[in-house]
Design a protein around this motif. Structure first.
Motif, short mmCIF file in Angstrom:
data_model
loop_
_atom_site.label_atom_id
_atom_site.label_comp_id
_atom_site.label_asym_id
_atom_site.label_seq_id
_atom_site.Cartn_x
_atom_site.Cartn_y
_atom_site.Cartn_z
N ALA A 48 64.63 49.51 48.55
CA ALA A 48 63.24 49.91 48.79
C ALA A 48 62.31 49.13 47.88
O ALA A 48 61.22 48.72 48.29
CB ALA A 48 63.07 51.41 48.58
N LEU A 49 62.72 48.90 46.65
CA LEU A 49 61.92 48.13 45.72
C LEU A 49 61.75 46.69 46.21
O LEU A 49 60.64 46.15 46.16
CB LEU A 49 62.57 48.13 44.33
CG LEU A 49 61.85 47.31 43.27
CD1 LEU A 49 60.48 47.90 42.98
CD2 LEU A 49 62.67 47.24 42.01
N LYS A 50 62.82 46.10 46.71
CA LYS A 50 62.73 44.74 47.23
C LYS A 50 61.79 44.66 48.44
O LYS A 50 61.00 43.73 48.56
CB LYS A 50 64.12 44.21 47.62
CG LYS A 50 64.98 43.90 46.43
CD LYS A 50 66.34 43.39 46.85
CE LYS A 50 67.23 43.16 45.65
NZ LYS A 50 68.55 42.69 46.04
N ARG A 51 61.87 45.66 49.33
CA ARG A 51 60.98 45.69 50.49
C ARG A 51 59.53 45.81 50.04
O ARG A 51 58.64 45.14 50.57
CB ARG A 51 61.35 46.84 51.42
CG ARG A 51 62.63 46.63 52.20
CD ARG A 51 62.80 47.66 53.29
NE ARG A 51 62.77 49.02 52.79
CZ ARG A 51 63.84 49.74 52.43
NH1 ARG A 51 65.04 49.20 52.53
NH2 ARG A 51 63.71 50.97 51.99
N LYS A 52 59.29 46.68 49.06
CA LYS A 52 57.94 46.88 48.56
C LYS A 52 57.39 45.60 47.93
O LYS A 52 56.23 45.23 48.15
CB LYS A 52 57.93 48.01 47.53
CG LYS A 52 56.58 48.37 47.01
CD LYS A 52 56.64 49.53 46.04
CE LYS A 52 55.29 49.88 45.49
NZ LYS A 52 55.35 50.98 44.52
N GLN A 53 58.22 44.91 47.14
CA GLN A 53 57.79 43.66 46.53
C GLN A 53 57.49 42.60 47.58
O GLN A 53 56.52 41.86 47.46
CB GLN A 53 58.87 43.15 45.57
CG GLN A 53 58.98 43.96 44.31
CD GLN A 53 60.14 43.52 43.43
OE1 GLN A 53 61.04 42.82 43.88
NE2 GLN A 53 60.13 43.95 42.18
N LYS A 54 58.31 42.54 48.63
CA LYS A 54 58.09 41.57 49.69
C LYS A 54 56.78 41.86 50.42
O LYS A 54 56.00 40.95 50.69
CB LYS A 54 59.26 41.60 50.67
CG LYS A 54 59.20 40.52 51.71
CD LYS A 54 60.44 40.50 52.56
CE LYS A 54 60.35 39.40 53.59
NZ LYS A 54 61.54 39.33 54.42
N ARG A 55 56.52 43.15 50.72
CA ARG A 55 55.27 43.53 51.36
C ARG A 55 54.07 43.16 50.50
O ARG A 55 53.06 42.67 50.98
CB ARG A 55 55.25 45.05 51.64
CG ARG A 55 55.42 45.38 53.10
CD ARG A 55 55.24 46.85 53.35
NE ARG A 55 56.48 47.53 53.00
CZ ARG A 55 56.59 48.60 52.24
NH1 ARG A 55 55.53 49.17 51.75
NH2 ARG A 55 57.75 49.13 51.97
N GLN A 56 54.21 43.40 49.19
CA GLN A 56 53.13 43.10 48.26
C GLN A 56 52.86 41.59 48.22
O GLN A 56 51.70 41.17 48.21
CB GLN A 56 53.52 43.61 46.88
CG GLN A 56 52.36 43.79 45.94
CD GLN A 56 52.80 44.54 44.68
OE1 GLN A 56 53.96 44.47 44.27
NE2 GLN A 56 51.87 45.24 44.07
#
Length: 78
Positions: A48-56
């Motif tokens: 989830a952290l990786k997805r959030k960073q990618k979205r950001q």
């Protein structure tokens, strides 16, 4: 005593040692596992952290491309 050790332990170490290629592969796998563990340290859900960073990152890129058009900042020269 030295001759006894030479006879008793002659060639015994070769059977316990894995091949160099196998050893390198195991070391690479262990290094990758340690890296994943360090990345996830303190994070409950690393995916989830990786997805959030990618979205950001995607949002930042979008802002950079649109930044020149929608910028509220204005230059003042006095």
């Amino acid at each position: 005593m030295g001759s006894c050790l030479a006879i008793c332990f002659k060639g015994g170490g070769d059977l316990d040692q894995p091949s160099m290629e196998l050893r390198r592969q195991q070391q690479a796998e262990a290094a990758e596992r340690r890296q994943r563990e360090l990345e996830g340290r303190g994070v409950k859900d690393p995916e989830a952290l990786k997805r959030k960073q990618k979205r950001q990152e995607e949002m930042e890129k979008a802002q950079l491309t649109q930044g020149n058009k929608d910028s509220n900042l204005k230059w003042q020269v006095s």
